[in-house]
Design a protein around this motif. Structure first.
Motif, short mmCIF file in Angstrom:
data_model
loop_
_atom_site.label_atom_id
_atom_site.label_comp_id
_atom_site.label_asym_id
_atom_site.label_seq_id
_atom_site.Cartn_x
_atom_site.Cartn_y
_atom_site.Cartn_z
N GLY A 240 29.86 62.23 40.67
CA GLY A 240 30.12 61.43 41.86
C GLY A 240 30.07 59.95 41.57
N ALA A 241 29.09 59.53 40.76
CA ALA A 241 29.03 58.12 40.39
C ALA A 241 30.32 57.71 39.68
N GLY A 242 30.80 58.58 38.80
CA GLY A 242 32.06 58.29 38.12
C GLY A 242 33.21 58.16 39.11
N SER A 243 33.24 59.04 40.12
CA SER A 243 34.33 59.00 41.10
C SER A 243 34.26 57.74 41.95
N ILE A 244 33.05 57.30 42.30
CA ILE A 244 32.93 56.09 43.12
C ILE A 244 33.45 54.89 42.33
N LEU A 245 33.06 54.81 41.05
CA LEU A 245 33.54 53.70 40.23
C LEU A 245 35.06 53.77 40.08
N GLY A 246 35.57 55.01 39.92
CA GLY A 246 37.02 55.16 39.83
C GLY A 246 37.71 54.72 41.11
N ALA A 247 37.09 55.03 42.25
CA ALA A 247 37.68 54.64 43.54
C ALA A 247 37.77 53.13 43.64
N ILE A 248 36.68 52.44 43.26
CA ILE A 248 36.70 50.97 43.30
C ILE A 248 37.84 50.45 42.42
N ASN A 249 37.98 51.08 41.26
CA ASN A 249 39.01 50.66 40.31
C ASN A 249 40.41 50.79 40.91
N PHE A 250 40.68 51.93 41.54
CA PHE A 250 42.01 52.14 42.12
C PHE A 250 42.28 51.16 43.26
N ILE A 251 41.27 50.95 44.10
CA ILE A 251 41.50 50.06 45.25
C ILE A 251 41.81 48.66 44.75
N PHE B 180 39.59 55.13 49.16
CA PHE B 180 38.69 54.71 50.25
C PHE B 180 37.84 55.88 50.73
N LEU B 181 38.44 57.06 50.82
CA LEU B 181 37.64 58.22 51.23
C LEU B 181 36.53 58.50 50.23
N LEU B 182 36.86 58.43 48.93
CA LEU B 182 35.85 58.64 47.90
C LEU B 182 34.74 57.62 48.03
N LEU B 183 35.14 56.38 48.21
CA LEU B 183 34.17 55.28 48.25
C LEU B 183 33.18 55.46 49.39
N LEU B 184 33.66 55.96 50.53
CA LEU B 184 32.81 56.03 51.71
C LEU B 184 32.15 57.40 51.88
N ALA B 185 32.73 58.45 51.32
CA ALA B 185 32.17 59.79 51.54
C ALA B 185 31.20 60.20 50.44
N PRO C 178 29.02 58.57 48.55
CA PRO C 178 27.62 58.12 48.62
C PRO C 178 26.81 58.91 49.64
N VAL C 179 27.45 59.42 50.68
CA VAL C 179 26.71 60.22 51.66
C VAL C 179 26.27 61.53 51.01
N LEU C 180 27.15 62.13 50.22
CA LEU C 180 26.76 63.32 49.45
C LEU C 180 25.62 62.97 48.51
N PHE D 262 31.76 47.96 45.93
CA PHE D 262 30.52 48.58 45.46
C PHE D 262 29.45 48.49 46.55
N ILE D 263 29.34 47.32 47.18
CA ILE D 263 28.36 47.17 48.25
C ILE D 263 28.69 48.12 49.40
N ALA D 264 29.98 48.29 49.69
CA ALA D 264 30.37 49.22 50.76
C ALA D 264 29.89 50.63 50.44
N SER D 265 30.01 51.02 49.17
CA SER D 265 29.55 52.37 48.82
C SER D 265 28.03 52.47 48.96
N GLU D 266 27.33 51.39 48.66
CA GLU D 266 25.88 51.38 48.82
C GLU D 266 25.49 51.49 50.29
N VAL D 267 26.27 50.84 51.14
CA VAL D 267 26.01 50.95 52.59
C VAL D 267 26.05 52.42 53.00
N MET D 268 27.05 53.14 52.47
CA MET D 268 27.17 54.55 52.85
C MET D 268 26.03 55.39 52.26
N PHE D 269 25.49 54.96 51.13
CA PHE D 269 24.32 55.65 50.57
C PHE D 269 23.16 55.52 51.57
#
Lengths: 554, 274
Positions: free
Chosen positions: A176-187, A215-220, A222-224, B89-96
């Motif tokens: 998941g950490a890898g996917s979040i970083l990948g999401a930031i990269n794509f955006i 964007f979905l990866l980035l926001l979803a 971290p909740v997981l 990155f901060i946005a993802s932290e907010v969701m955490f």
């Protein structure tokens, strides 16, 4: 490119500029979006074999009533769990986002690479580490038999006392950490690195789909990650988030999991939308019908995807108002989805359709997605779902709508782009054979599961009453056909790399208007070092296909 | 075709690097070592993983700092990308944090969850006095938000001395906050495993405290980079990111203070209450 889309940009622009690092360092140290994309595709092909073999074993067990092979029912649960995790996190996501996304988003938007090439590499390697951790989990103690939903209390320390579930949790954390970083990269790549004239509204729909997915990866995700962290501390450090004995609530997990999980299924299918849009436009030799509607329908699906999560929880004692809301919100998703389906059909309407293998897969995708979408509309209704929840009807639904639909888009994308990736073209006859084998296989496999579900057969059980025998045998026969189709695909990959004919820069003719077809095949190590310039007069050549084709008068 | 071999784009094509793979190795060691430790093993692998992680942080970001200062890699476009990337990155932290707040409200607000506790804090829990240490910590963090802004103005004005001073003061306030929170934790009237209240309390405030720690480290790095003259009025992305991160940590605290320390204690009426 017949239409002079990109000023100052030739099909073989970088011939003598193609030096790259060699040996193992080329891959392990890679900062190149194409090499990293290739590694993602290879990883997903390995994970697909693992996940596929598990599902075939499951279908072997289920071919007849009674226990055939799997005496240890915990092992059956482990197979179901690992199959789900592998296919979702280590097959579909790496192939479509990591693989095709890495390869073709920079090429399509006219960028020389991804925004953060080193971070791109750690995204891949973290995915690989997650895969290793997941495989390890199966060999620890009894393995994780929780299902991919990992609901407590089944996933709690009381019912999974050994470290298997912890391995599963950390596999998802790491990947998941890898996917979040990948999401930031794509955006950042898409927002910041488009070449001059490549406005958002000229951008190919595949790039749009990856942007929304990111964007979905980035926001979803971290909740997981938060939910998993709480599960980890519940299991190992004595917290009580999901434990009623300490005032917690197992339903909290379900809310958090599905708040991630529903966007996750769109993370899987949105890139498929993007690929299919490119395929349908290319092989109909027409711009995509309703380009802006397509882009914003995907955006709408992404947004609404965040507010429908509890339709996975209708039978948990949700209040009647909540059920009414989640039913309504879920049904609303059918509107932007319908826009997409009808726009694909309208793109084909009146087109000069070339039924190459990628186009067959695109049409196959549309069929499968419509079948799965229609059963989705049925399941969206809380009242109907009460009867069908946790039956094979649900299994059939989600395999149609996200599993095999996504696989079809991946196969289509593979045949479409393999010439660009490898420089070798696949064999059309083999590919068409593979399509029909696979298409018939998956339908024989999954369509009878609707009947089984309607008749009340529960999912995730290795045995069943004799009354369900017939359709289960049919379904397992379909699994056999699907397996043959899958092996044929691996053979085609081998055959393409070994003895495929050299691919032209653009093997698809005038229908293929996006920028990846303006560079040589295989794509040079570095591309778009001179930025392609897209001008309004070119109708966004290299763009989405919206007006990208010359009128006959041109 | 000579013209095509000249790079005309403003983006940074990064050289191959060993750090991502080594960073992944550290993550793998932390994961497996953590599991080993949680199931009764020694924390050897875990410690090795963290040591490698810290080394990778150092080596990777050293490279980034070098690239930003030598040559012309960090163009305006690249700088823009870095800023957008950090905001995401901060946005993802907010969701955490969103997940932990969800856990908190799910447990404590019957209006959103019918089986939530109707009495909050639950019976037997003695919460912290809102207007004691928690309020002091609020004042510390709010003050640090102001001091980091003074430093930000200083870097834009090119006033190196002022930048160093106020970045240092901000980092110091971060350290004081952490000391206060450690003191608070050690005086809690409830244990870590005493049910859902401590679970949500320690998870939310602990995760925040960890972010304060990370932000403080970030500011300390900026302090030394500022002393070394790395930041100019035109280019100071590292500082900007640290300041943004600090504001994010600050805002999360305000939500924690209002929801957990203030509203979350308001149901408590003393040992003889109700």
């Amino acid at each position: 490119m017949a239409h002079g889309a990109a000023a100052g940009h030739g099909a073989h622009a970088h011939g003598e500029h193609d030096h790259h690092p060699t040996g193992w360092k080329r891959w392990v140290y890679s900062t190149n979006h194409k090499d990293i994309g290739t590694m993602y595709i290879v990883l997903s092909m390995i994970a697909a074999l693992l996940g596929g073999m598990m599902s075939w074993y499951i279908r072997l067990e289920l071919a007849e009533p009674g226990i055939q092979f799997i005496e240890d029912t915990q092992f059956y649960n482990v197979l179901v769990t690992a199959h789900g995790f592998l296919m979702v996190f280590f097959v579909v996501m790496p192939a479509m986002i990591g693989g095709f996304g890495n390869w073709f988003v920079p090429l399509m938007v006219g960028a020389p690479d991804m925004a953060f090439p080193r971070m791109n590499n750690i995204s891949f390697w973290l995915t690989a580490a997650g895969l290793v951790l997941l495989v390890m989990s199966a060999f620890v103690g009894g393995g994780p038999g929780t299902g991919w939903t990992v609901y407590p209390p089944l996933s709690s320390i009381a019912y999974h006392p050994d470290a298997a579930v912890d391995f599963g949790i950390l596999a998802l954390h790491v990947a998941g950490a890898g996917s979040i970083l990948g999401a930031i990269n794509f955006i950042v790549t898409i927002l910041n690195m488009r070449s001059p004239g490549m406005t958002m509204h000229r951008m190919p729909l595949f790039a749009w789909s990856i942007l929304i997915t990111a964007f979905l990866l980035l926001l979803a995700l971290p909740v997981l990650a938060g939910a998993l962290t709480m599960l980890l501390t519940d299991r190992n450090f004595g917290t009580h988030f999901y434990d009623p004995a300490g005032g917690g609530d197992p339903l909290l997990w379900q809310h958090l999991f599905w708040f991630f999980g529903h966007p996750e299924v769109y993370i899987i299918i949105l890139p498929a939308f993007g690929i299919v849009s490119q395929l349908v436009s290319t092989f109909s030799r027409k711009p995509v019908f309703g380009y802006l509607g397509m882009a914003y329908a995907m955006s709408a699906i992404g947004v609404v995807g965040f507010i429908v999560w509890a339709h996975h929880m209708y039978t948990t004692g949700l209040g009647v108002n909540a059920r009414a809301y989640f039913t309504t919100a879920t049904l609303i998703i059918a509107v932007p989805t319908g826009i997409k389906i009808f726009s694909w059909l309208a793109t084909m309407w009146g087109g000069s359709i070339d039924f190459k293998a990628p186009m067959l897969y695109a049409i196959g995708f549309i069929f499968l997605f419509v079948v799965g979408g229609v059963t989705g509309v049925a399941l969206a209704n809380a009242g109907i779902d009460f009867a069908l929840h946790d039956t094979y009807y649900v299994v059939a639904h989600f395999h149609y709508v996200m599993a095999i639909a996504a696989i079809f888009a991946m196969f289509g994308g593979y045949y479409y782009w393999i010439g660009k990736i490898s420089g070798k073209q696949y064999n059309e006859c083999l590919a068409k054979t593979q399509f029909w084998l696979f298409f018939i296989g998956v339908n024989v496999l999954f369509f009878p599961q609707h009947f089984l579900g309607l008749a009340g057969m529960p999912r995730r059980i290795p045995d069943y009453p004799d009354v369900y025998a017939g359709w289960n045998m049919v379904s397992s026969f379909g699994a056999l056909l699907t397996m043959l189709g899958t092996f044929l695909f691996y053979y085609i990959v081998f055959h393409t790399i070994r003895s495929g004919k050299p691919a032209e820069a653009n093997p698809w003719g005038e229908g293929a208007t996006t920028l990846e077809w303006t560079v040589a095949s295989p794509a040079p190590f570095h591309t778009h070092e001179v930025q392609p310039v897209i001008s309004a007069g070119d109708h966004g050549h290299g763009g989405h296909g919206h007006g990208a084709h010359p009128r006959p008068a041109e | 075709m000579a013209a095509e071999t000249v790079k005309s784009h403003p983006y940074h094509i990064v050289d191959p690097s060993p750090w991502p793979a080594l960073g992944t190795l550290s993550a793998f060691l932390i994961a497996t070592g953590g599991i080993w430790f949680m199931h009764g093993g020694p924390p050897l692998l875990l410690a090795a993983g963290f040591a490698l992680l810290i080394f990778v942080f150092y080596a990777w970001w050293r490279d980034v700092v070098k690239e930003s200062r030598v040559g012309t890699n960090h163009t305006a476009e690249v700088a823009h990308g870095l800023r957008v990337g950090f905001l995401l990155f901060i946005a993802s932290e907010v969701m955490f944090f969103f997940a932990f707040f969800w856990a908190y409200f799910h447990s404590s607000v019957p209006a959103i969850n019918r089986v939530a506790h109707t009495v909050w804090p639950p019976e037997g829990i003695v919460p912290f006095d809102t207007w004691g240490l928690p309020f002091l910590n609020t004042l510390i963090l709010l003050t640090s938000g102001a001091t980091v802004t003074i430093a930000h103005h200083a870097v834009v004005a090119g006033d190196k001395k002022k930048l160093v001073l106020w970045t240092g003061i901000t980092a110091l306030l971060g350290i004081i906050f952490l000391i206060c929170q450690a003191f608070e934790y050690s005086h809690a009237a409830f244990g870590f495993t005493d049910g859902i209240y401590p679970s949500t309390f320690f998870m939310a405030t602990g995760f925040h405290g960890f972010h304060v720690f990370v932000g403080t480290c970030f500011l300390i790095v900026c302090f030394f980079r500022a002393r070394a003259g790395h930041f100019t009025p035109q280019k100071h992305i590292g500082f900007e990111a640290a300041a943004w991160y600090w504001h994010f940590v600050d805002v999360v605290w305000l939500f924690l203070f209002v929801a957990v320390y203030w509203w979350g204690s308001s149901g408590y009426h003393g040992p003889m209450g109700h």
